[in-house]
Design a protein around this motif. Structure first.
Motif, short mmCIF file in Angstrom:
data_model
loop_
_atom_site.label_atom_id
_atom_site.label_comp_id
_atom_site.label_asym_id
_atom_site.label_seq_id
_atom_site.Cartn_x
_atom_site.Cartn_y
_atom_site.Cartn_z
N GLN A 244 0.80 -1.23 0.00
CA GLN A 244 0.00 0.00 0.00
C GLN A 244 0.83 1.28 0.00
OE1 GLN A 244 -3.28 -0.09 2.83
NE2 GLN A 244 -3.42 -2.32 2.62
N HIS A 245 2.11 1.19 0.38
CA HIS A 245 3.02 2.34 0.34
C HIS A 245 2.44 3.54 1.09
CE1 HIS A 245 5.25 0.00 -2.57
NE2 HIS A 245 4.19 -0.06 -3.37
N LEU A 246 2.01 3.32 2.32
CA LEU A 246 1.41 4.38 3.14
C LEU A 246 2.47 5.13 3.91
CD1 LEU A 246 -1.61 2.29 4.49
CD2 LEU A 246 -1.61 3.89 2.58
N THR A 247 2.11 6.33 4.37
CA THR A 247 3.01 7.13 5.19
C THR A 247 2.30 7.54 6.47
OG1 THR A 247 2.29 9.15 4.07
CG2 THR A 247 4.23 8.04 3.17
N ILE A 248 3.06 7.96 7.45
CA ILE A 248 2.49 8.39 8.73
C ILE A 248 1.87 9.77 8.57
CG2 ILE A 248 3.01 8.93 11.13
CD1 ILE A 248 5.35 6.98 10.95
N GLU A 249 0.69 9.94 9.11
CA GLU A 249 0.01 11.22 9.02
C GLU A 249 0.65 12.22 9.99
OE1 GLU A 249 -4.50 13.07 9.56
OE2 GLU A 249 -4.16 10.91 9.63
N PRO A 250 1.08 13.38 9.51
CA PRO A 250 1.67 14.38 10.42
C PRO A 250 0.61 15.02 11.31
CG PRO A 250 1.48 15.27 8.21
CD PRO A 250 1.08 13.83 8.10
N GLU A 251 1.01 15.42 12.50
CA GLU A 251 0.10 16.06 13.45
C GLU A 251 0.52 17.51 13.66
OE1 GLU A 251 -1.10 13.75 16.98
OE2 GLU A 251 0.27 12.19 16.26
N SER A 252 -0.48 18.38 13.81
CA SER A 252 -0.22 19.79 14.04
C SER A 252 0.40 20.01 15.41
CB SER A 252 -1.54 20.57 13.93
OG SER A 252 -1.43 21.84 14.50
N GLU A 253 1.44 20.82 15.45
CA GLU A 253 2.10 21.14 16.73
C GLU A 253 1.13 21.85 17.66
OE1 GLU A 253 4.98 20.42 17.91
OE2 GLU A 253 6.18 19.72 16.20
N ALA A 254 0.36 22.80 17.13
CA ALA A 254 -0.57 23.57 17.96
C ALA A 254 -1.68 22.68 18.50
CB ALA A 254 -1.14 24.73 17.16
N ASP A 255 -2.26 21.82 17.63
CA ASP A 255 -3.34 20.95 18.09
C ASP A 255 -2.85 19.96 19.13
OD1 ASP A 255 -4.99 22.24 16.34
OD2 ASP A 255 -4.97 20.67 14.80
N HIS A 256 -1.66 19.44 18.92
CA HIS A 256 -1.10 18.49 19.89
C HIS A 256 -0.86 19.16 21.24
CE1 HIS A 256 1.09 14.98 21.34
NE2 HIS A 256 2.10 15.78 21.69
N ALA A 257 -0.35 20.38 21.19
CA ALA A 257 -0.09 21.10 22.44
C ALA A 257 -1.39 21.37 23.20
CB ALA A 257 0.64 22.41 22.15
N VAL B 180 -2.96 10.50 33.41
CA VAL B 180 -1.54 10.19 33.64
C VAL B 180 -0.98 9.59 32.35
CG1 VAL B 180 0.10 8.86 35.01
CG2 VAL B 180 -1.96 9.80 36.10
N PHE B 181 0.07 10.21 31.81
CA PHE B 181 0.66 9.77 30.54
C PHE B 181 2.08 10.29 30.44
CE2 PHE B 181 -0.91 14.00 29.96
CZ PHE B 181 -0.01 14.61 29.11
N LYS B 182 2.75 9.87 29.40
CA LYS B 182 4.07 10.42 29.09
C LYS B 182 4.23 10.48 27.58
CE LYS B 182 6.49 5.95 29.43
NZ LYS B 182 7.57 5.20 30.11
N GLU B 183 4.93 11.49 27.12
CA GLU B 183 5.18 11.62 25.69
C GLU B 183 6.44 10.85 25.33
OE1 GLU B 183 4.23 15.59 23.86
OE2 GLU B 183 4.41 16.25 25.96
N ILE B 184 6.41 10.21 24.17
CA ILE B 184 7.55 9.43 23.71
C ILE B 184 7.91 9.85 22.29
CG2 ILE B 184 7.00 7.46 25.20
CD1 ILE B 184 5.82 6.04 22.76
N PRO B 185 9.10 9.47 21.79
CA PRO B 185 9.51 9.88 20.43
C PRO B 185 8.61 9.28 19.34
CG PRO B 185 11.40 9.17 21.72
CD PRO B 185 10.19 8.80 22.52
N ARG B 186 8.70 9.89 18.19
CA ARG B 186 7.92 9.48 17.02
C ARG B 186 8.13 7.99 16.73
NH1 ARG B 186 8.54 9.52 11.21
NH2 ARG B 186 6.69 10.35 10.16
N ILE B 187 7.03 7.33 16.39
CA ILE B 187 7.07 5.90 16.04
C ILE B 187 6.89 5.77 14.53
CG2 ILE B 187 5.95 3.66 16.32
CD1 ILE B 187 4.97 4.60 19.06
N ASP B 188 7.80 5.03 13.89
CA ASP B 188 7.68 4.75 12.47
C ASP B 188 8.09 3.31 12.23
OD1 ASP B 188 7.61 4.61 9.75
OD2 ASP B 188 8.85 6.38 9.38
N ASP B 189 7.10 2.45 12.09
CA ASP B 189 7.36 1.03 11.86
C ASP B 189 7.26 0.65 10.39
OD1 ASP B 189 7.81 0.48 14.54
OD2 ASP B 189 5.69 0.12 14.95
#
Length: 310
Positions: free
Chosen positions: A117-130, A142-151
């Protein structure tokens, strides 16, 4: 002799005329009516000015030319008769065929594997994420942020978090890797729907302590099939809820409860229906065999805000 007779006759005539008198008033001619028109002789054509204007025959009338999109008369093609066949009224073939609410992302052929399918990861808005992170913090999540995941193959999350507690005192077991927007929807659903419903249906069991999840982020196709569309789990948009644990008593497991007339059955049907207020997709045990043991909840964005809840 003949001559004398003729002279005598003429003399008698003159004498008679000289003794006759004319009438003082002669006959007055009648005036013709102004509207009356002289009858035309049969062999003479009527005056040109009174002749009727000839009208075109019906078969000689030209069909109306089609108008262009701006309302002006469209010129006919030179050297060819105007096209008045029904083909000119057909809709534009370039118009999208699908007018129904479907996925916002392009359709993926069912015959393709994840690798094809040759799909790519959808980018997320910095402002919306914040903004989402701030909202989670205000709710006590309760959560923690982790680095970008690309499998690869489109599997991954641009800005992932690991969720430990959906709300203060309500753990998520095991911890769930998700997008922030998925965790936010889960927190609101629990706070505004699940907890109030449980307080009525299972008040003797105390408070909810745990959400037991069966699947969060995982790189796979829908329903773990070999071909088809990519799962929303592979994008961090989904979580599967298998059961709820309480301070005391047994867990309330998610299972087919359409005919369950107990408060537990009413609780499950209530939270399943209300899930559509927070998630764009809700699949419960009544939807199909693949979801008989859990709720599938995801935040996939569709055209026109369309939601699928079953």
């Amino acid at each position: 002799m003949k001559i004398a007779s003729a002279i005598a006759a003429m003399s008698l005539t003159v004498f008679m005329l000289s003794g006759a008198t004319l009438p003082r008033n002669g006959p007055v001619p009648e005036q013709k009516p102004e509207t009356a028109e002289p009858a035309a002789p049969q062999d003479q054509a009527p005056p040109v000015q009174t002749a009727p204007v000839p009208q075109p025959k019906p078969e000689e009338a030209k069909p109306e030319q089609p108008k262009s999109d701006d309302g002006k008369q469209a010129p006919a093609a030179p050297g060819k008769p105007e096209d008045t066949t029904p083909e000119t009224a057909k809709p534009d073939a370039s118009q999208p065929a699908d007018q129904k609410a479907e996925d916002a992302r392009p359709e993926t052929p069912k015959a393709e594997t994840l690798e094809e399918q040759h799909l790519t990861i959808e980018p997320e808005s910095e402002a919306d994420h914040a903004d989402c992170i701030k909202e989670l913090q205000s709710l006590g999540v309760v959560f923690k942020e982790i680095p970008r995941i690309d499998d690869g193959n489109g599997c991954g999350i641009d800005k992932p978090i690991v969720l430990s507690e959906a709300l203060p005192g309500i753990k998520v077991k095991p911890e769930a890797t998700l997008r922030c927007s998925t965790a936010r929807a889960l927190a609101h659903w629990m706070k505004e729907s699940v907890i109030p419903a449980a307080a009525v249906a299972a008040k003797d069991q105390g408070k909810i302590t745990t959400i037991n999840q069966a699947s969060a982020y995982i790189c796979r196709l829908r329903n773990s099939a070999e071909t088809g569309k990519i799962s929303e789990h592979a994008r961090g948009n989904a979580i599967d809820v298998a059961s709820f644990s309480f301070e005391k008593g047994e867990d309330i497991a998610v299972k087919p409860r359409r005919e369950d007339s107990t408060l537990t059955g009413a609780f499950q049907r209530t939270v399943s229906a209300s899930g559509c207020l927070y998630f764009s997709t809700v699949l419960d045990p009544e939807s199909d065999a693949a979801h008989e043991t859990h709720f599938h909840l995801d935040v996939l964005e569709r055209k026109g805000g369309y939601r699928y809840c079953h």
